[in-house]
Design a protein around this motif. Sequence first.
Motif, PDB file in Angstrom:
ATOM      1  N   GLY A  38       0.824  -1.209   0.000  1.00 17.78           N
ATOM      2  CA  GLY A  38       0.000   0.000   0.000  1.00 17.78           C
ATOM      3  C   GLY A  38       0.857   1.257   0.000  1.00 17.78           C
ATOM      4  O   GLY A  38       0.589   2.203  -0.752  1.00 17.78           O
ATOM      5  N   ALA A  41       2.371   1.706  -3.447  1.00 17.78           N
ATOM      6  CA  ALA A  41       1.393   2.175  -4.431  1.00 17.78           C
ATOM      7  C   ALA A  41       1.069   3.653  -4.182  1.00 17.78           C
ATOM      8  O   ALA A  41       1.006   4.450  -5.128  1.00 17.78           O
ATOM      9  N   PRO A  83       2.166   3.519 -10.857  1.00 18.15           N
ATOM     10  CA  PRO A  83       0.992   3.447  -9.976  1.00 18.15           C
ATOM     11  C   PRO A  83       0.031   2.346 -10.395  1.00 18.15           C
ATOM     12  O   PRO A  83      -0.518   1.640  -9.537  1.00 18.15           O
ATOM     13  N   SER A  87      -0.634  -0.678  -7.771  1.00 19.91           N
ATOM     14  CA  SER A  87      -1.980  -0.847  -7.212  1.00 19.91           C
ATOM     15  C   SER A  87      -2.509  -2.227  -7.548  1.00 19.91           C
ATOM     16  O   SER A  87      -3.227  -2.819  -6.743  1.00 19.91           O
ATOM     17  N   PHE A  90      -1.150  -4.709  -5.193  1.00 21.83           N
ATOM     18  CA  PHE A  90      -1.850  -4.509  -3.915  1.00 21.83           C
ATOM     19  C   PHE A  90      -3.211  -5.216  -3.947  1.00 21.83           C
ATOM     20  O   PHE A  90      -3.566  -5.958  -3.027  1.00 21.83           O
ATOM     21  N   GLY A 462     -10.877   0.273 -11.158  1.00 19.52           N
ATOM     22  CA  GLY A 462      -9.670   0.901 -11.696  1.00 19.52           C
ATOM     23  C   GLY A 462      -9.709   0.970 -13.204  1.00 19.52           C
ATOM     24  O   GLY A 462      -9.339   1.992 -13.799  1.00 19.52           O
TER      25      GLY A 462
END
Lengths: 496, 123
Positions: A38, A41, A83, A87, A90, A462
């Motif tokens: 986390g 990210a 990113p 992510s 994650f 996303g």
Amino acid sequence: MTTLVSLTILAPLLAAAGALAARRLPIARDVLTIIGLGVAAGASMFMLNGVHHDGTHVVRVGDWDPELGIVLVADLFASLALPVALSLIFIVELFAIGQRRTAWGANPELAGPLLSVLAAGVSLAMLTGDLFTLFVAFELILVSSYVLLTHQGRRGQIQSGMTYVAMNLFASTLFLFGLAFVYAATGTVNLALLTERIPELSSGVRIGIGAWFFVVFGSKAAVFPLFSWLPDSYPTAPTTITAIFAGLLTKIGIYSMIRFHTLMGMDELGPVMLILAGLTMIIGAVGALAQGNVKRILSFHIISQIGYMLMGLGLFTAAGTTGAILFLLHHMPVKTVLFLVGGLIENDQGTSSLERSGGLARRRPLIAALFAIPALSLAGLPPFSGFIAKLSVISAGVESAHPLVVTAALVAGALTLLSMTKIWLGVFWGPDPDPDALPDTPTETKANRRLMRTATALAVAGSIFISIFAGTLFDLSERAANDLRDAEVYREAVLS
Amino acid sequence: MSISLLLAIGGLTTVGIYLITARSLSRIILGFSLLGHAAVLALLTAGGPAGEAPLANQNDAETIANPLPQALALTAIVISFGLTLYLLALARRQQALTGDDLVEDDLEDLRIATLAANEEDDE
């Protein structure tokens, strides 16, 4: 900024070390990996914001001169891709925590720490400013992927794992030879210095180096004809692992290719790349049609989609590179989600074979919805992110008047829609499967299931986010492409 | 650049590639370690002629060997050492599962071969 850039590499590495030390304490272990991933990210998102406003940021590790030491270059291309990639890792780790308590999940003592190491490798590969550190980052990613693929020690995994390891080890050896050639020819492995020295070489040596690295990165990216290891090895791993491999690993190959070949201005390789791009698209899509298992169909589509990014790169125009970058950004979440949904299907009915399943849309409408959005996006239907990405690659192809590869792209798009329909008909419609014919489904609790579905929904969100902000992302990709094409910008940022 | 080093690189690469194409995993592993040696030698050769040990404040900067490729080569050696061990572990596991360490037939090839055999039967 320096802190943010370092955090994207250090946070996951530290979390991995902590999680390994605390491997007997499930909660501490999971919390540590989640925090590490986390933080990484989050740091990468702030990094994008910083680079967007202040331009490229360069970190000289240990304050060494760039000619001797390691430099990390956070340019717009890296800050756009990072990113998304981090992510996704994650989200997949969240899914894995949900799945790993079932017998189908990866071994929790290993999967968390290894995913973190993989995340650190991805950050390093995207940020590094020299070829040798890129080699080390590749190895970091690959070593964790070897273990993730084979750690359960099932027969199919060992069998395809050996092909996977051997193939990648061979590519890594070629990389090492390539480094020797580059160093012998130019006396440096620093990318910024190389942008200066490679154009001065005789055209034979220059194109030779370009072609050599095309093979090295191409075998990581599963470009035709170097893809045969992929559809055999990916489906054998636990779903979460396959999702990360599908979303990220081949994309690191294509990312490095975009960076290296565009920065070095290897325009002469364009025609070869375009031919191989066309073949990769068509052969991947046709291969997918012959498969009867959700995970294998999706694996062939990884190959097919690589073709589009290669096409954007092979055009060597501003529009083409922009398209390739945008495609890369769109493709990572979409492919990961599709494999996560494949995992949900498998968890629900114990198999991902098309023949043995059916009627899932009635029983599990949420899974059907989670599948439909990324599947339509993969096929490139409006208004999803795949449409915008495909459109920008194809229109760049039309602009530079390459009718053959544009036709191949359109045909592959139609074939993709066909195999997504095939999955839909086989899994989501049709009669319910005969319960006796299905293998036992893994036992799952409500909390596990909720975590897995939340993670998948997050990834779908996303990908929808990418289609909503496609305009902004297109502008950013265009800027990133222009920065890459103009080696002067990169050189000035690193060396001054 | 010495001719003997070049010959050694060529020889190692040839034998390495030959061994990699073998069916048994132990030969493939040997092949990879030979190829790895060849790559490391190539890196060293790329650094220019040999010289004195590159130690600060002891030897003259003009006469020392180029230390950068040596650093790169060291890193590469460590990585290939680790990977050789991992391959050995895989071979051991394969042996435990199937009784030998042969690389099995490619899945897709097998399916195509079965399809072709079925068609022949139909005729």
